[in-house]
Design an enzyme around this catalytic site. Structure first.
Site, short mmCIF file in Angstrom:
data_model
loop_
_atom_site.label_atom_id
_atom_site.label_comp_id
_atom_site.label_asym_id
_atom_site.label_seq_id
_atom_site.Cartn_x
_atom_site.Cartn_y
_atom_site.Cartn_z
CB THR A 1 0.51 36.18 34.12
OG1 THR A 1 1.14 34.90 33.95
CG2 THR A 1 1.51 37.28 33.89
CG HIS B 1 -6.89 39.95 35.27
ND1 HIS B 1 -7.58 39.25 36.24
CD2 HIS B 1 -6.67 39.06 34.27
CE1 HIS B 1 -7.77 38.01 35.83
NE2 HIS B 1 -7.23 37.87 34.63
CD GLU C 1 -7.57 40.54 39.31
OE1 GLU C 1 -8.26 40.30 38.32
OE2 GLU C 1 -6.55 39.89 39.63
NE ARG D 1 -8.54 33.52 37.66
CZ ARG D 1 -8.36 33.71 36.34
NH1 ARG D 1 -7.25 34.29 35.89
NH2 ARG D 1 -9.29 33.33 35.48
N GLY E 1 1.27 23.77 32.51
CA GLY E 1 0.28 23.46 31.47
C GLY E 1 0.62 24.27 30.23
NE ARG E 2 -4.69 24.10 26.46
CZ ARG E 2 -5.51 23.88 27.48
NH1 ARG E 2 -5.41 24.59 28.59
NH2 ARG E 2 -6.44 22.96 27.40
CB ILE E 3 -0.08 29.71 30.26
CG1 ILE E 3 -1.43 29.91 29.56
CG2 ILE E 3 0.62 31.08 30.43
CD1 ILE E 3 -2.47 30.71 30.34
C1 GLV Z 1 -8.14 35.34 32.43
O1 GLV Z 1 -7.77 35.61 33.52
C2 GLV Z 1 -8.47 34.03 32.00
O2 GLV Z 1 -8.58 33.12 32.84
O3 GLV Z 1 -8.63 33.83 30.79
#
Ligand code: GLV
Length: 322
Positions: free
Chosen positions: A231, A281, A262, A233, A155-157
């Site tokens: 980065t 996080h 977490e 979950r 996706g975007r990230i």
């Molecule tokens: C952080 O973990 C988010 O989902 O923005």
């Protein structure tokens, strides 16, 4: 004025917007409000501004009362929120996609480079007074340039992480259900990605399909030199299988910004491993991005209070259009 509860101090840019239009209570603690405190605080409120640390479920929505009109989360991920329960009550849930994409991709790269070039181990070595000379066979890492990057989730990230890879002359693979039109990135089955990638970076949301999607069978497919970066979950990775793979040298290194649970427990065996790099996080944690997230969370919340469609809704079916 409608009452709004905000579950932690957030950047002023967002808070000021809220305070213009609502009677706002901000939880003052450093730690999130415990569930029973949150239930008591939200009673009678029209809006809730939540964070990833707050569980939003039927019990909380019941405690809020029928006047609750909006939940607005200052995060892109909403796996802490029971979206179905909100939709069933006609409550739109806001989130903050887009504004944190590049910042989170930057952190994925910071972890990738730190793991590949042993930045944290080098820092510890110097500070502990062990740097005596230049050594041609010491602290050898892995080349990043020219290596293969595998994005699980595109996706975007995931796409923002892949864009950066082109500057390093990397081959980029991605695995997800649907193919996307992406510059120089190859859509492959997950098993192929796991077998062929030098760096594997996770960018899927957490849901029942992705929980523990990286477990023992997936580590079996990875190269012994592979580096896993998470980065997204923590629970996308099975932590016991991760420990076993790192401990046995089945993969070279893991770099995690998120863990399951977490925060990670201080007696977690993962923390005993030298081939683990970990941050708390902080994927979206820059001054500029946290301001943008707070503003967007406020805009989502205020739009819903005004009876308008929110700019970024995680359960758009609440509007009856999807
Ligand atoms: C952080 O973990 C988010 O989902 O923005």
């Amino acid at each position: 004025m409608p009452r709004v509860f905000v579950t932690r101090k957030i950047p002023a840019a967002g808070l000021l917007r809220l305070q213009d239009a609502a009677a706002v209570t901000v939880w003052p603690g450093e730690m999130p409000p415990p569930a029973e405190v949150l239930r008591a605080q939200i009673a009678g409120c029209s809006g809730l501004l939540s964070l990833v640390t707050d569980r939003v479920d039927d019990a909380l929505l019941d405690a809020a009362g029928s006047q609750l009109r909006v939940v607005s989360q200052m995060a892109v991920g909403v796996d802490n929120i029971d979206l179905d329960a909100c939709t069933a009550r006609g409550i739109p849930v806001g989130h903050t996609p887009g504004v944190l994409t590049e910042t989170t991709a930057d952190l994925a790269w910071a972890l990738l480079l730190a793991a590949a070039r042993r930045v944290v181990a080098g820092e510890r070595f110097v500070r502990s007074g062990n740097w005596k000379t230049f050594d041609p066979t010491f602290m050898l890492g892995l080349d990043v340039h020219g290596a293969t990057l595998g994005c699980v989730g595109f996706g975007r990230i995931g796409q923002a992480v892949a864009r950066r890879a082109h500057g390093f002359g990397m081959r980029v693979l991605y695995a997800q259900h649907r193919a996307v039109a992406a510059r120089a990135a190859q859509h492959v089955p997950l098993a192929t990605l796991l077998r062929e990638s030098d760096f594997i970076t996770l960018h899927t949301p957490l849901n029942p399909q992705t929980r523990h999607m990286i477990g023992a069978p997936q580590f079996d497919l990875m190269k012994r030199s592979a580096v896993l970066i998470n980065t997204a979950r923590g629970a996308i990775v099975d932590p016991q299988a991760l420990y076993a793979a790192l401990h046995a040298g089945q993969i070279a290194h893991a770099a995690l910004d998120v863990t399951d649970p977490e925060p990670i427990l201080m007696d977690s065996p993962l923390l005993q491993l030298d081939n683990l790099t970990i941050t708390p996080h902080v994927g979206s944690a820059t001054l500029q991005t946290r301001d943008r997230m707070a503003v967007l969370a406020a805009e989502n919340l205020l739009a819903a209070l005004a009876g308008a469609r929110m700019p970024h809704c995680a359960n758009p079916q609440v509007y009856g259009t999807v």
